[in-house]
Design a protein around this motif. Structure first.
Motif, PDB file in Angstrom:
ATOM      1  N   GLN A   5       0.835  -1.207   0.000  1.00 19.93           N
ATOM      2  CA  GLN A   5       0.000   0.000   0.000  1.00 19.93           C
ATOM      3  C   GLN A   5       0.873   1.262   0.000  1.00 19.93           C
ATOM      4  OE1 GLN A   5      -2.560   0.464   3.395  1.00 19.93           O
ATOM      5  NE2 GLN A   5      -3.337   2.412   2.549  1.00 19.93           N
ATOM      6  N   LEU A   6       1.897   1.248   0.855  1.00 20.74           N
ATOM      7  CA  LEU A   6       2.801   2.401   0.914  1.00 20.74           C
ATOM      8  C   LEU A   6       3.491   2.616  -0.426  1.00 20.74           C
ATOM      9  CD1 LEU A   6       4.383   1.809   4.432  1.00 20.74           C
ATOM     10  CD2 LEU A   6       3.098   3.827   3.740  1.00 20.74           C
ATOM     11  N   LEU A   7       3.865   1.495  -1.052  1.00 21.65           N
ATOM     12  CA  LEU A   7       4.535   1.587  -2.344  1.00 21.65           C
ATOM     13  C   LEU A   7       3.617   2.213  -3.387  1.00 21.65           C
ATOM     14  CD1 LEU A   7       7.007   0.925  -4.108  1.00 21.65           C
ATOM     15  CD2 LEU A   7       5.950  -1.264  -4.608  1.00 21.65           C
ATOM     16  N   PHE A   8       2.337   1.771  -3.399  1.00 23.45           N
ATOM     17  CA  PHE A   8       1.394   2.337  -4.368  1.00 23.45           C
ATOM     18  C   PHE A   8       1.231   3.834  -4.144  1.00 23.45           C
ATOM     19  CE2 PHE A   8       0.017  -1.942  -5.610  1.00 23.45           C
ATOM     20  CZ  PHE A   8      -0.026  -1.733  -6.983  1.00 23.45           C
ATOM     21  N   GLU A   9       1.120   4.216  -2.887  1.00 27.69           N
ATOM     22  CA  GLU A   9       1.006   5.643  -2.576  1.00 27.69           C
ATOM     23  C   GLU A   9       2.256   6.380  -3.057  1.00 27.69           C
ATOM     24  OE1 GLU A   9       0.226   6.053   1.593  1.00 27.69           O
ATOM     25  OE2 GLU A   9      -1.670   4.955   1.447  1.00 27.69           O
ATOM     26  N   GLY A  10       3.406   5.730  -2.853  1.00 25.61           N
ATOM     27  CA  GLY A  10       4.666   6.341  -3.279  1.00 25.61           C
ATOM     28  C   GLY A  10       4.738   6.497  -4.777  1.00 25.61           C
ATOM     29  N   VAL A  11       4.344   5.453  -5.517  1.00 31.10           N
ATOM     30  CA  VAL A  11       4.361   5.536  -6.978  1.00 31.10           C
ATOM     31  C   VAL A  11       3.410   6.632  -7.436  1.00 31.10           C
ATOM     32  CG1 VAL A  11       3.783   4.290  -9.090  1.00 31.10           C
ATOM     33  CG2 VAL A  11       5.058   3.136  -7.305  1.00 31.10           C
ATOM     34  N   TRP A  12       2.254   6.705  -6.786  1.00 30.68           N
ATOM     35  CA  TRP A  12       1.273   7.732  -7.135  1.00 30.68           C
ATOM     36  C   TRP A  12       1.878   9.132  -6.938  1.00 30.68           C
ATOM     37  CZ3 TRP A  12      -2.583   8.427 -10.081  1.00 30.68           C
ATOM     38  CH2 TRP A  12      -3.445   9.521  -9.916  1.00 30.68           C
ATOM     39  N   ALA A  13       2.565   9.317  -5.814  1.00 34.19           N
ATOM     40  CA  ALA A  13       3.191  10.617  -5.551  1.00 34.19           C
ATOM     41  C   ALA A  13       4.275  10.910  -6.586  1.00 34.19           C
ATOM     42  CB  ALA A  13       3.790  10.631  -4.151  1.00 34.19           C
ATOM     43  N   ALA A  14       5.022   9.862  -6.968  1.00 35.78           N
ATOM     44  CA  ALA A  14       6.085  10.067  -7.948  1.00 35.78           C
ATOM     45  C   ALA A  14       5.508  10.375  -9.320  1.00 35.78           C
ATOM     46  CB  ALA A  14       6.978   8.823  -8.017  1.00 35.78           C
ATOM     47  N   LEU A  15       4.252   9.988  -9.549  1.00 35.84           N
ATOM     48  CA  LEU A  15       3.632  10.232 -10.855  1.00 35.84           C
ATOM     49  C   LEU A  15       3.018  11.622 -10.961  1.00 35.84           C
ATOM     50  CD1 LEU A  15       1.947   6.805 -11.679  1.00 35.84           C
ATOM     51  CD2 LEU A  15       3.697   7.965 -13.021  1.00 35.84           C
ATOM     52  N   GLN A  16       3.004  12.376  -9.879  1.00 37.75           N
ATOM     53  CA  GLN A  16       2.502  13.742  -9.957  1.00 37.75           C
ATOM     54  C   GLN A  16       3.349  14.519 -10.959  1.00 37.75           C
ATOM     55  OE1 GLN A  16      -0.425  14.473  -8.379  1.00 37.75           O
ATOM     56  NE2 GLN A  16      -0.214  12.288  -7.942  1.00 37.75           N
ATOM     57  N   PRO A  17       2.673  15.388 -11.760  1.00 39.39           N
ATOM     58  CA  PRO A  17       3.377  16.023 -12.882  1.00 39.39           C
ATOM     59  C   PRO A  17       4.739  16.612 -12.520  1.00 39.39           C
ATOM     60  CG  PRO A  17       1.089  16.713 -12.830  1.00 39.39           C
ATOM     61  CD  PRO A  17       1.295  15.822 -11.654  1.00 39.39           C
ATOM     62  N   LEU A  18       4.811  17.285 -11.387  1.00 42.77           N
ATOM     63  CA  LEU A  18       6.074  17.942 -11.028  1.00 42.77           C
ATOM     64  C   LEU A  18       7.175  16.918 -10.796  1.00 42.77           C
ATOM     65  CD1 LEU A  18       7.230  20.807 -10.233  1.00 42.77           C
ATOM     66  CD2 LEU A  18       6.990  19.987  -7.893  1.00 42.77           C
ATOM     67  N   ASN A  19       6.873  15.888  -9.997  1.00 44.12           N
ATOM     68  CA  ASN A  19       7.872  14.859  -9.727  1.00 44.12           C
ATOM     69  C   ASN A  19       8.236  14.091 -10.987  1.00 44.12           C
ATOM     70  OD1 ASN A  19       8.043  15.527  -7.068  1.00 44.12           O
ATOM     71  ND2 ASN A  19       6.636  13.938  -6.344  1.00 44.12           N
ATOM     72  N   LEU A  20       7.222  13.851 -11.831  1.00 38.64           N
ATOM     73  CA  LEU A  20       7.461  13.139 -13.077  1.00 38.64           C
ATOM     74  C   LEU A  20       8.395  13.951 -13.969  1.00 38.64           C
ATOM     75  CD1 LEU A  20       6.421  10.463 -14.312  1.00 38.64           C
ATOM     76  CD2 LEU A  20       4.766  11.813 -15.584  1.00 38.64           C
ATOM     77  N   GLY A  21       8.136  15.263 -14.021  1.00 39.28           N
ATOM     78  CA  GLY A  21       8.997  16.148 -14.821  1.00 39.28           C
ATOM     79  C   GLY A  21      10.423  16.149 -14.305  1.00 39.28           C
ATOM     80  N   LEU A  22      10.555  16.208 -12.967  1.00 38.81           N
ATOM     81  CA  LEU A  22      11.899  16.214 -12.375  1.00 38.81           C
ATOM     82  C   LEU A  22      12.624  14.903 -12.666  1.00 38.81           C
ATOM     83  CD1 LEU A  22      11.280  17.902  -8.921  1.00 38.81           C
ATOM     84  CD2 LEU A  22      12.753  18.756 -10.757  1.00 38.81           C
TER      85      LEU A  22
END
Lengths: 506, 177
Positions: A5-22
């Motif tokens: 569950q934590l991993l999914f939340e983490g992947v979701w956060a990493a997929l936010q446009p800003l993080n994805l762009g970075l």
């Protein structure tokens, strides 16, 4: 289940446009610094560290700057292979082992295949180690925690023994090369007693800062190898112009089936070596190459363009880069030079690396772990999409390419240390390397030795201090013992071979 | 090749001896330090001394170079039996031109800085050694330093030395920094 569950939340956060762009920007920069001879992940991360404070201020998040730097680290692991294969110069020390088979394959006109295998092996290595990282973090950290000085030194010994036993080069010359690198790493100050030592020719301005890894590495690979290539090609050999198309990339992907063994060895071995404090991706890749060669039925073909010889070190250096993050994040001990810089960054961003990080700062840890997965996907896609671009480098006439590499080597050395002494020293090393290269002196062991020297010497001395000067400490300890014995067997392997040949002749 | 291999091994052996001598040196602040007092495995019960690591490694290097010499003298090594020339006349010419060119490049950097030396080196190398058309040589000789200036001096803030050409760059700093 909580981890998932934590991993999914983490992947979701990493997929936010800003993080994805970075992550995307980081990967592209990483590919570039990785591919540039003389610049590696550690340079990229160190040079860009100040810029991450801007990212932190703009985003207000501590994980975003780390996602950016980790993506550079990842990208550089992919990028290193590009120059190893297309130029025969490792773009970073982590890709030294990739030149052994990647370069011959490129010279046979299969540069595209080598690049695709390197990219896919990197992806598999990265993904396997990400899964291992996520799943087994606490357990593996406790294993690494038990490693003391004797264990780390035993591991270093194993790395050098691999060179002597399995390197396939002239053995006395390999030993000269290893010793030279190790001694050069001792120039400057003795870190234990603080005494100045080996100030060659009594020159403090040249040698009191020690001899940096990049000075020797750029000298050897940027100047020495280039001169050697010019001499052996006499400017007549045109670089192989590789045909590239989607169809050929797909066909190369099918080739990947034949190197699953090397990839798996590289992924697991690389990850484990990466976890060990201070071992990092370079010995990981070299050891993976050595072990794969040892167990392969096609070991005779290694060094002349064997697919497993590319897949093993490439999966290993990516796996090790993730592995190196583990002790850094859980114990606060960097697993590689680059993670040492990352660790410095974390402290400046106000985090306390250590066992409490996972419980105190989940908002930092899980998006970062999620980004490992995302960056890995971005890196393989960007890398494969850009293969035609990388192959253009090959079509460049060699006299232009070599002039650019000479200039980049000089500028890169200056940029890394910002003084001219190191640039001159780099040039002398380069010319010396060329003169010795003609006489079949292997130079990679010297480069590896200067990296490992600063780790190997203190661990050896502290172990001997612990044991009151008894060497048995390396044999008697439960973890160090088997590693040391493996290293001794490898060291004696060539001697056994010699005796065997003499007996047969008699 | 045989002579070259032997000479190189002798040079390495001499260098090893020098390193051994140098490793035994005590710290400069202690004039009473006895040479080679610091190479033991347990110096003053404080574990190995500062010269321990380099001394024994230099000895290993010396032994290896002697082994190379012996094999070379007995014609056991492949190079000692090879009929190839170490550097033939063309190789020597290449080495003198490229190696010499690189040293001149560094000397030039010390006088006119990176951005003065880079165009000269690139143009000379590409036009006269590579025998490429002058326009190509000129384009690279101008393009590379310009890229380096924006990458290092401006973006990365790593100021490359300009030496005597420093005044020419002051207006550029005003614009871009």
């Amino acid at each position: 289940m909580e981890v998932v569950q934590l991993l999914f939340e983490g992947v979701w956060a990493a997929l936010q446009p800003l993080n994805l762009g970075l992550a995307f920007l980081g990967v592209v920069i990483g590919l570039f610094v990785g591919a540039m001879p003389g610049l590696g992940s550690v340079n990229g991360v160190a040079i860009l560290l100040p810029f991450t404070f801007v990212i932190q201020q703009v985003t207000g998040s501590v994980s975003s700057p780390m996602i950016f730097l980790a993506a550079i680290y990842y990208g550089a692991m992919y990028g290193g292979a590009i120059s190893s294969i297309t130029l025969g110069i490792p773009g970073a020390s982590t890709a030294v082992a990739t030149t052994f088979d990647g370069r011959p394959m490129a010279l046979q006109g299969n540069a595209d295949r080598a690049l695709v295998i390197a990219a896919v092996a990197s992806f598999v290595g990265g993904t396997i180690s990400n899964i291992l990282f996520t799943g087994a973090a606490p357990l593996l950290a406790s294993v690494a925690l038990r490693f003391g000085n004797p264990e780390v030194f035993a591991l270093m010994l194993l790395a050098f023994a691999t060179f002597v036993g399995l390197g396939g080069d002239d053995i006395p010359k390999t030993i000269v090369s290893i010793c030279f690198g190790l001694i050069m790493s001792a120039v400057g100050f003795d870190i234990i007693s603080g005494a100045p030592r080996l100030l060659l020719f009594d020159s403090t301005e040249w040698f009191s800062r020690g001899i940096q890894f990049l000075v020797l590495a750029i000298g050897v690979y940027g100047i020495g190898e280039m001169l050697w290539t010019i001499r052996s090609s006499r400017n007549t050999i045109k670089m192989t112009s590789a045909q590239i198309s989607m169809k050929r990339i797909v066909r190369a992907l099918l080739w990947f089936r034949s190197c699953w063994k090397g990839t798996l060895i590289g992924s697991f071995l690389g990850f484990f070596v990466g976890i060990l404090p201070a071992a990092g991706a370079t010995p990981g890749a070299l050891m993976a190459y050595g072990v794969t060669k040892m167990v392969s039925p096609r070991r005779r073909h290694f060094g002349s363009g064997e697919v497993d010889g590319i897949a093993a070190p490439e999966s290993a250096n990516n796996a090790a880069s993730t592995g190196a993050m583990l002790p850094m994040m859980t114990l606060g001990i960097p697993g590689s030079p680059t993670t040492a810089v990352l660790l410095a960054g974390m402290v400046i961003w106000g985090l306390q690396p250590g066992p409490l990080l996972f419980t105190d700062n989940p908002e930092f840890v899980w998006p970062l772990i999620g980004s490992f997965y995302i960056s890995n996907v971005i890196a393989v896609v960007v890398n494969l999409a850009c293969i035609p671009l990388f192959l253009r480098v090959l079509r460049m006439p060699f006299s232009i390419l070599s002039s650019l590499i000479f200039v980049l080597s000089v500028v890169g050395t200056y940029a890394a240390y910002q003084n001219m002494y190191d640039v001159w020293l780099m040039m002398f090393f380069g010319i010396g390397a060329f003169l010795l290269r003609i006489l079949d002196y292997p130079l990679a062991p010297a480069v590896l030795a200067i990296v490992l020297g600063p780790i190997a010497e203190p661990t050896l001395r502290q172990s001997l201090l612990l044991s009151d000067g008894s060497w048995m400490i390396f044999i008697e300890r439960p973890i160090a013992g088997p590693i040391t014995i493996c290293a001794i067997i490898l060291l004696l392997l060539p001697l056994a071979g010699l005796l065997w040949r003499l007996r047969r002749r008699a | 090749m045989r002579t070259a291999e032997f000479v190189a091994a002798v040079a390495i052996a001499l260098f090893s001896l020098y390193l051994m001598w140098k490793s035994g040196e005590g710290p400069s602040w202690d004039p009473d330090a006895v040479r080679f007092a610091n190479i033991g495995i347990n110096v003053n019960n404080e574990g190995p001394g500062s010269g321990f690591w380099p001394f024994w490694l230099s000895l290993a290097m010396l032994v290896s170079s002697v082994a190379i010499m012996v094999r070379c003298a007995l014609r056991i090594s492949p190079l000692a039996r090879s009929r190839d020339v170490y550097l033939d006349s063309q190789g020597k010419k290449m080495f003198a031109l490229v190696g010499g060119g690189l040293l001149l490049f560094l000397l030039l950097i010390e006088i006119v800085g990176f951005y003065g030396a880079m165009p000269v080196f690139l143009f000379a190398y590409i036009r006269f050694l590579g025998k490429h058309p002058w326009w190509l040589a000129l384009a690279i000789a101008v393009g590379v330093p310009v890229f380096c200036f924006f990458f290092f001096d401006i973006a990365m803030r790593i100021v490359l030395p300009k030496q005597y050409l420093e005044p020419l760059f002051l207006p550029l700093y005003e614009i871009f920094l």
